[in-house]
Design an enzyme around this catalytic site. Structure first.
Site, mmCIF file in Angstrom:
data_model
loop_
_atom_site.group_PDB
_atom_site.id
_atom_site.type_symbol
_atom_site.label_atom_id
_atom_site.label_comp_id
_atom_site.label_asym_id
_atom_site.label_seq_id
_atom_site.Cartn_x
_atom_site.Cartn_y
_atom_site.Cartn_z
ATOM 1 N N ARG A 49 9.273 -0.809 -13.567
ATOM 2 C CA ARG A 49 8.729 -0.582 -12.226
ATOM 3 C C ARG A 49 7.381 -1.278 -12.094
ATOM 4 O O ARG A 49 6.416 -0.905 -12.763
ATOM 5 C CB ARG A 49 8.588 0.922 -11.952
ATOM 6 C CG ARG A 49 9.928 1.625 -11.810
ATOM 7 C CD ARG A 49 9.760 3.111 -11.567
ATOM 8 N NE ARG A 49 9.195 3.782 -12.738
ATOM 9 C CZ ARG A 49 8.986 5.100 -12.790
ATOM 10 N NH1 ARG A 49 9.273 5.863 -11.759
ATOM 11 N NH2 ARG A 49 8.475 5.642 -13.893
ATOM 12 N N ASP A 51 3.909 -2.628 -10.080
ATOM 13 C CA ASP A 51 2.955 -2.079 -9.117
ATOM 14 C C ASP A 51 2.877 -2.943 -7.865
ATOM 15 O O ASP A 51 3.400 -4.066 -7.809
ATOM 16 C CB ASP A 51 1.560 -2.003 -9.744
ATOM 17 C CG ASP A 51 1.477 -0.999 -10.876
ATOM 18 O OD1 ASP A 51 2.244 -0.020 -10.854
ATOM 19 O OD2 ASP A 51 0.653 -1.209 -11.786
ATOM 20 N N ARG A 196 -2.527 -5.208 -17.157
ATOM 21 C CA ARG A 196 -3.709 -5.553 -16.363
ATOM 22 C C ARG A 196 -4.999 -5.122 -17.057
ATOM 23 O O ARG A 196 -6.024 -5.799 -16.960
ATOM 24 C CB ARG A 196 -3.597 -4.943 -14.972
ATOM 25 C CG ARG A 196 -2.523 -5.603 -14.112
ATOM 26 C CD ARG A 196 -2.207 -4.781 -12.872
ATOM 27 N NE ARG A 196 -3.391 -4.575 -12.049
ATOM 28 C CZ ARG A 196 -3.425 -3.724 -11.009
ATOM 29 N NH1 ARG A 196 -2.344 -3.013 -10.694
ATOM 30 N NH2 ARG A 196 -4.531 -3.581 -10.305
#
Length: 262
Positions: A49, A51, A196
């Site tokens: 999934r 972002d 990230r």
């Protein structure tokens, strides 16, 4: 019958992968088209999934249907109905025990940085911009502390719902292609914002703000408050997902397309 699809999408056009009641997601966009083709309600499972703002060139999904359809319905047929920001790269029938998420053995991401004095106008949502020169030798020295199974709590978002912060990183490396710098990482799975947060850390090292040995301290601290801010979703791509050979899924060139194969 159960099918698997290889999907790519421009994440800047969506509020993430997961279906939402208040915003447009990749999942609901894809499910709407697949349901039209199948003439029945279709719900998909995904390998990872992503972002809001995160892209994919190698996302994998699976779904089951009752009505028979040819494979080209899920590629050519779906692509005629999907928006320009989403495309099906391949389709294949799979056994009932296949699951896009739980059958996966590894995921691979690339984080693309435009290391230029002036901000880029082309693909500005597909790149992260860093004006300061980045030292990729220092960044690669920092990368040496990541591979293996470790507690990556320092790189885990506070909103992450995972029951454990241990993950196994297979590789992490930084390469320069002219004005582009690419962070390439592969692991069995990732925590929320993990890529990230690692990218933000490597950028700090590359800019000379912190020494490369600082990364070792961050990992050992197991404290998110010790690490720098989360890097922008711009420039992050899910590029590949590994599955056991028994499923014999197609293996296409990884992206983004302007980068050579590695």
């Amino acid at each position: 019958m159960k099918f698997a699809l290889g999907i790519e999408y421009d994440g800047s056009q969506f509020y993430g992968w997961q279906r939402q009641s208040h915003a447009v997601s990749v999942q609901q966009t894809l499910e709407k088209v697949l349901s039209n083709i199948a003439d029945e309600s279709v719900q998909v499972n995904c390998a990872g999934r992503t972002d809001t703002g995160v892209h994919a060139t190698g996302q994998v999904v699976d779904f089951s249907i009752s009505n028979e359809r040819p494979l080209k319905a899920w590629t050519m047929g779906a692509n005629t109905q999907l928006p320009d920001s989403v495309a099906v790269r391949w389709a294949q029938q799979v056994p009932d025990d296949f699951h896009a998420r739980f059958s996966a053995t590894a995921r691979r991401y690339r984080y693309i940085i435009a290391n230029t004095h002036a901000r880029p106008a082309i693909m500005h949502k597909g790149l992260t911009w860093c004006r300061q020169p980045l030292d990729i030798e220092a960044m690669n020295l920092a990368c040496q502390y990541f591979p293996g199974e470790k507690n990556f709590a320092s790189f885990q978002a506070s909103s992450c719902q995972s029951r454990t912060s241990f993950r196994f990183i297979e590789h992490l490396r930084v390469e320069r292609y002219g004005q582009y710098i690419v962070i390439d990482i592969k692991a069995n799975a990732f925590l929320h914002h993990m890529v990230r947060n690692i990218a933000g850390t490597l950028i700090e090292v590359g800019r000379g703000i912190k020494p490369y040995t600082w990364v070792k301290e961050l990992i050992e601290a197991e404290d998110r408050n010790k690490a720098p801010a989360t890097a922008s979703p711009n420039g992050l791509y899910l590029i590949d997902v590994d599955y056991p050979q028994q499923f014999d899924l197609p293996r296409l060139p990884v992206g983004p397309v302007f980068l050579p194969e590695k």
